[in-house]
Design a protein around this motif. Sequence first.
Motif, short mmCIF file in Angstrom:
data_model
loop_
_atom_site.label_atom_id
_atom_site.label_comp_id
_atom_site.label_asym_id
_atom_site.label_seq_id
_atom_site.Cartn_x
_atom_site.Cartn_y
_atom_site.Cartn_z
N ARG A 53 21.33 23.53 -53.39
CA ARG A 53 21.42 22.30 -52.60
C ARG A 53 20.44 22.33 -51.42
N SER A 54 20.37 23.50 -50.72
CA SER A 54 19.42 23.61 -49.58
C SER A 54 17.98 23.49 -50.07
N GLU A 55 17.69 24.15 -51.22
CA GLU A 55 16.34 24.03 -51.78
C GLU A 55 16.06 22.59 -52.19
N ASN A 56 17.07 21.94 -52.76
CA ASN A 56 16.91 20.53 -53.13
C ASN A 56 16.62 19.68 -51.91
N LYS A 57 17.34 19.94 -50.84
CA LYS A 57 17.10 19.17 -49.60
C LYS A 57 15.69 19.44 -49.07
N LEU A 58 15.26 20.71 -49.05
CA LEU A 58 13.90 21.04 -48.59
C LEU A 58 12.84 20.36 -49.43
N ILE A 59 13.05 20.39 -50.77
CA ILE A 59 12.07 19.75 -51.66
C ILE A 59 12.03 18.24 -51.40
N LEU A 60 13.22 17.65 -51.21
CA LEU A 60 13.24 16.21 -50.91
C LEU A 60 12.53 15.91 -49.60
N MET A 61 12.74 16.76 -48.57
CA MET A 61 12.06 16.56 -47.29
C MET A 61 10.55 16.67 -47.46
N GLU A 107 6.71 12.94 -60.49
CA GLU A 107 7.15 14.34 -60.33
C GLU A 107 8.42 14.41 -59.49
N ASP A 108 8.45 13.57 -58.40
CA ASP A 108 9.66 13.57 -57.56
C ASP A 108 10.89 13.12 -58.35
N GLU A 109 10.70 12.07 -59.20
CA GLU A 109 11.84 11.59 -60.00
C GLU A 109 12.30 12.67 -60.99
N LYS A 110 11.30 13.30 -61.67
CA LYS A 110 11.66 14.36 -62.62
C LYS A 110 12.39 15.51 -61.91
N TYR A 111 11.87 15.90 -60.75
CA TYR A 111 12.50 17.00 -60.01
C TYR A 111 13.90 16.62 -59.56
N LEU A 112 14.03 15.35 -59.13
CA LEU A 112 15.37 14.89 -58.72
C LEU A 112 16.35 14.92 -59.90
N GLN A 113 15.86 14.46 -61.08
CA GLN A 113 16.75 14.48 -62.26
C GLN A 113 17.14 15.91 -62.62
N GLU A 114 16.16 16.85 -62.58
CA GLU A 114 16.48 18.24 -62.88
C GLU A 114 17.50 18.80 -61.89
N CYS A 115 17.26 18.48 -60.62
CA CYS A 115 18.21 18.96 -59.59
C CYS A 115 19.60 18.38 -59.80
N LEU A 116 19.65 17.08 -60.17
CA LEU A 116 20.96 16.47 -60.42
C LEU A 116 21.65 17.10 -61.63
N SER A 117 20.86 17.32 -62.73
CA SER A 117 21.46 17.95 -63.92
C SER A 117 21.96 19.36 -63.61
N LYS A 118 21.14 20.12 -62.82
CA LYS A 118 21.57 21.47 -62.43
C LYS A 118 22.83 21.42 -61.58
N SER A 119 22.88 20.48 -60.67
CA SER A 119 24.07 20.37 -59.80
C SER A 119 25.30 19.99 -60.62
N ASP A 120 25.10 19.06 -61.65
CA ASP A 120 26.24 18.68 -62.52
C ASP A 120 26.75 19.88 -63.33
N SER A 121 25.79 20.63 -63.92
CA SER A 121 26.20 21.81 -64.69
C SER A 121 26.90 22.84 -63.82
N LEU A 122 26.37 22.99 -62.59
CA LEU A 122 27.02 23.93 -61.66
C LEU A 122 28.43 23.47 -61.29
N GLN A 123 28.57 22.16 -61.08
CA GLN A 123 29.90 21.63 -60.76
C GLN A 123 30.87 21.83 -61.94
N LYS A 124 30.36 21.62 -63.20
CA LYS A 124 31.21 21.84 -64.36
C LYS A 124 31.63 23.30 -64.45
N GLN A 125 30.66 24.20 -64.23
CA GLN A 125 31.00 25.62 -64.26
C GLN A 125 32.01 25.97 -63.19
N ILE A 126 31.83 25.38 -62.03
CA ILE A 126 32.78 25.64 -60.92
C ILE A 126 34.17 25.14 -61.29
N SER A 127 34.22 23.90 -61.90
CA SER A 127 35.54 23.37 -62.29
C SER A 127 36.20 24.25 -63.36
#
Length: 585
Positions: free
Chosen positions: A294-302, A395-415
């Motif tokens: 998440r922090s890396e995602n925020k830095l990349i977005l910034m 590239e920003d859209e692709k990176y955002l989608q990858e970050c979102l998919s990674k965050s979803d998979s991480l949330q599923k694993q956490i659940s």
Amino acid sequence: MTFQVWGWRREDASQVLAWVPDAEGGRRGMLTRRSLATKDPTAVERANLLNMAKLSIKGLIESALSFGRTLDSDYPPLQQFFVVMEHCLKHGLKVRKSFLSYNKTIWGPLELVEKLYPEAEEIGASVRDLPGLKTPLGRARAWLRLALMQKKMADYLRCLIIQRDLLSEFYEYHALMMEEEGAVIVGLLVGLNVIDANLCVKGEDLDSQVGVIDFSMYLKNEEDIGNKERNVQIAAILDQKNYVEELNRQLNSTVSSLHSRVDSLEKSNTKLIEELAIAKNNIIKLQEENHQLRSENKLILMKTQQHLEVTKVDVETELQTYKHSRQGLDEMYNEARRQLRDESQLRQGSEDGLKEKNEIIARLEEKTNKITAAMRQLEQRLQQAEKAQMEAEDEDEKYLQECLSKSDSLQKQISQKEKQLVQLETDLKIEKEWRQTLQEDLQKEKDALSHLRNETQQIISLKKEFLNLQDENQQLKKIYHEQEQALQELGNKLSESKLKIEDIKEANKALQGLVWLKDKEATHCKLCEKEFSLSKRKHHCRNCGEIFCNACSDNELPLPSSPKPVRVCDSCHALLIQRCSSNLP
């Protein structure tokens, strides 16, 4: 059963006076011809054999259970049982013709069992292979012993009784095996499955054994009943002791199994705790990775936003410079046109001015060419900047989608890990509760064990008392046997004196002359009470002088008054036979 007295022979056992014990071990009494006159003799024989079978089976089961060990061939109740079964199977047998003689054997129907029951083939083969057996009766006796050891006698005889058509070849229609009494005996034989017998058939002489039923072991008196009740009580105490010992063994086995189960549960509990700790560590690691992502995602977005802002500022500055340069070029172009106009107006005035103007025009054209080239360069740079902006946005859209998919998979694993954690916690709670219940059960089992130990101590004391009672019982039995022998001797002397007195009385009657009843005084038979007619003639009994029909006085015996056999009635016949049998040694 055949009786022979003074050269006289008769094949009817139902008319002979005898003591017949009933199924409860008592005495049924003397059966006279008057009580059997209205009954079928074969039915009476079947009833007597059924009662004897009941007595022998009941006595064998009771004595075997009190004996408590495997029975052998010398056990008297077992020998009597085989004798009774032999008489039951012989009842109503047809005479079979052979080349040499006529014979009756029970081996034929027993050999038929092999065809009806395939498991009986082994018994038949082993009986035929025995070297010492030469007669069919010996083979039948060996077959009965092997069937008892196999605990299949009831099954074999049941399948034999069902096939009445096949049995009719060997038995008469009124035989015991063809009637309901045979089915009752087969039903009683099921109880013998509780007996364990180990009989050595090879060493016995089964061909020449004499099958005589001993009624003495079924006759009881009050002392025997009292001893039996005492033995029953002692057997009940021993059964309770065996039951308590068996309970103790079962409880020990359950306690050991509970201990092993508790150990396995403790091991599984430690494994579950370790797995839970590993799962918690994995969840913590995944949460840290999620925070890092998440922090890396925020830095990349910034960074992407800053890059976009910089590119936007550059494009805007380039546009502004392009606009300013274009305005300047337009002004220069307008001034050049004005100058051309002015120069064209002045051209007419002088050629020198024309040359100067041509030079100025050439300069202006060079300037315009330079300006157009600069404009083209600026347009190319603008297009490149726009392309770079579009690529950066993609590239920003692709990176955002990858970050979102990674965050979803991480949330599923956490659940999933949280669900596993909840399941592990519930399993841990269940295991703890189960362990508590097991500990409670273990405590209860320990209490029950202590209680059973106390009971075993009491049973040991009761056993000592039982041994003392057995010693007293043996002493009383010795005294009882001595007294019984003395009473038997007295009874024999009394019976001899009574017989002598009766002989003297009969001699006196013979000397004084019998009361000879006249024919006119009797209209009915004294025994069966049937009326006399032309077909039913009157006959005098030469012993008592009464008048009877032919059926009730068809016996002949020698009397003290006449040495030759003369006609006597059935009651006198039975009385005289009893006296003669008691006089025989």
